[in-house]
Design an enzyme around this catalytic site. Sequence first.
Site, PDB file in Angstrom:
ATOM      1  N   GLY B 169       0.830  -1.201   0.000  1.00 43.37           N
ATOM      2  CA  GLY B 169       0.000   0.000   0.000  1.00 43.37           C
ATOM      3  C   GLY B 169       0.867   1.255   0.000  1.00 43.37           C
ATOM      4  N   ASP B 170       1.912   1.235   0.811  1.00 48.39           N
ATOM      5  CA  ASP B 170       2.852   2.368   0.839  1.00 48.39           C
ATOM      6  C   ASP B 170       3.605   2.497  -0.480  1.00 48.39           C
ATOM      7  OD1 ASP B 170       2.554   3.411   3.454  1.00 48.39           O
ATOM      8  OD2 ASP B 170       3.781   1.819   4.299  1.00 48.39           O
TER       9      ASP B 170
END
Lengths: 398, 398
Positions: B169-170
């Site tokens: 996600g990052d």
Amino acid sequence: MPTNPREARPLEGVTVVDVTQVIAGPFATMNLGDLGADVVKIEAVGRGDRSRSIDPIPEYFDTINRNKRSIEVDLKSEDGREIVTELAREADVFVESAKPGRMEAFGLSYERLSAENPTLIYCSISGFGRDSPYGELPAWDALVQAMSGIMSVTGQEGGPPLWSGLPSGDLITSMYTTQSVLAALYARQRGIIDGEWIEVPMLDAAISWLSARAGHTFGLGEPFPRLGTRHPTLSPFGVYSCADEDIVIAAGTDSLWRDLCAVLGLEELREDERFSTASTRAEHHDALKTEIEAVLADGSAEEWVDALQGANIPAGPIHDTRSVWEDEHVKGRGLRRTLERDGRADAEVIDHPIHFSTLATELSRPPETLGESTADVLEELGYDDGEIERLREADVIG
Amino acid sequence: MPTNPREARPLEGVTVVDVTQVIAGPFATMNLGDLGADVVKIEAVGRGDRSRSIDPIPEYFDTINRNKRSIEVDLKSEDGREIVTELAREADVFVESAKPGRMEAFGLSYERLSAENPTLIYCSISGFGRDSPYGELPAWDALVQAMSGIMSVTGQEGGPPLWSGLPSGDLITSMYTTQSVLAALYARQRGIIDGEWIEVPMLDAAISWLSARAGHTFGLGEPFPRLGTRHPTLSPFGVYSCADEDIVIAAGTDSLWRDLCAVLGLEELREDERFSTASTRAEHHDALKTEIEAVLADGSAEEWVDALQGANIPAGPIHDTRSVWEDEHVKGRGLRRTLERDGRADAEVIDHPIHFSTLATELSRPPETLGESTADVLEELGYDDGEIERLREADVIG
């Protein structure tokens, strides 16, 4: 304040010749298209991009091929190569993902095309690049996930390595492809370069993402472990069961821990020595999970997510690829988009995720059928109806 | 042929003010630095980027913070804000990942800084962007993986959803950040815009990666399943056990299937009705796996990888984050790099993965200690020793 009176897209007027297929290349050129580039997608006559048949449903192809014009060209024929060469002569960007050496055999190498167009930015995606001991080994996403170490960190504690359910090896490669092409376009615009050849090796791209996970190994000498849904150093952090369904809670700081205890009515745990610091909480992760789930059992996932989010604690549902589209945020943003198509079913796609204040992104062209724009693109190149007919009869185009 | 006599980097001369921490922002600004930008990393006085302490080993921070100069500045103080404003006045790019509203409170909003510098490209990373029902909810990677659907497709068949062992996600957010900043720099250079505000919502970025997995749902109406290491439509494809260890085989086409049968001495399987087409092979995946593993049991993983790769069949080892650095290709490319540092341990990092023909990328600056460049950067802004001393005593800088 910035201005952009025409609502122009950043890559407006940029032309891309795309000789890639499946995911890594097409997802990259789709992003270039979203940003405004005119992408011409070259597909094999009668067969097309392998992703048109790799999965029996057309929606697989549709999700990664909007904003492109599809033309069918046989690269093995001399006339077909001439068409692609003519396109490259006028293009800004050329992206290919053939095995190393294959484009040379087609007479479409960087050397050949840059001789025709010295300002061409030519990007080659491959599994391992040139000069690798793996030579021309085809690099499927699964192999890249395995060889890069990505699989090794995914899975349950004590269980086998799994791959990420997304084709991460492909998609990481896509993002570096777009990034590198944009960097080269910018350098060209600044006069730093004339043209450029860019090599994007999938394995190297995937390995770059190990980042902090590799840092663990660099520091401690040990492989980063598989942890299921546990965090290596933070707790409470992971998947927790409510009365009906599981939710994720990510209370990764001391203040979030305090807030969580307040919402759950578990203030007494803050006095418990096992849970007094981040590191002792991580050490006693299972005991803490038991305490938390005993409380969560009194309510539904929806109720607890509302209560936790209401206190600004990072918690949420675990959506699947169907429920995600019902999420309030996702619906509000209109992330699932329908692109209308004449004469056949509309295409369902996912919107470009980034918002610019004055620049525009656009989903202007729905995914095309195989060869839908063959005649249009050839006419733009100056071919007349007779020539197009002749090429079609000779199976040079579809 | 393209020329670049100075071996210039694409972002040479571009200045970036970086007010981000942990992974999503720092990985993006690291890529901008690799491409040649001068990145000034603003860190909280005495505490710094949370990733300096989120994991007890400094290597976590080091893998995502090369090519940056670290300065310690208290954004809560008026003098501190003035320092950041002065930097932004001269900068090309400003990247922040504070909760929505926080930069406004600091007097460092896009509106404020673009008034000082109308050509500034200002990029805001946040969990959900403005106008989301999730408001200011902190978006940790784990939460984004859960809410985006990424977790739902990762895990064993019949088992619970797991998250990707990488902070996907990052990192997806990082790649879109770099891509969007580059697109805006290019648009600015072309005269399409003056400056720009870019909003990168982590959840939206992650959802865009569902791509073909969402296509499955759009087409069939069902959530994409968890399949462990099986492929939904291809076989033999997945993890197979040899005498000692597991390997991955990705024989995703009919011709690879034929080649695989030849190498394994299993030509008779090609006559077997269960295995005659891609779809019947996928249907009988388990039976086929049993047949294949019966042969693989006669040799080691290394022997079988050599034999399969020798026949150009995509097969390879499942590396962990330690063994990957011993891989012949990875060693040959020098992907693990050591950056020397005066007075403290050298930094171990992963090289930038992309190769340009004439443009250069460079790992010129090792990751810095907290505030290592505070004095240097302030001197460049025109502060004299007395002022710097006064600011340090007032804890405005570290």
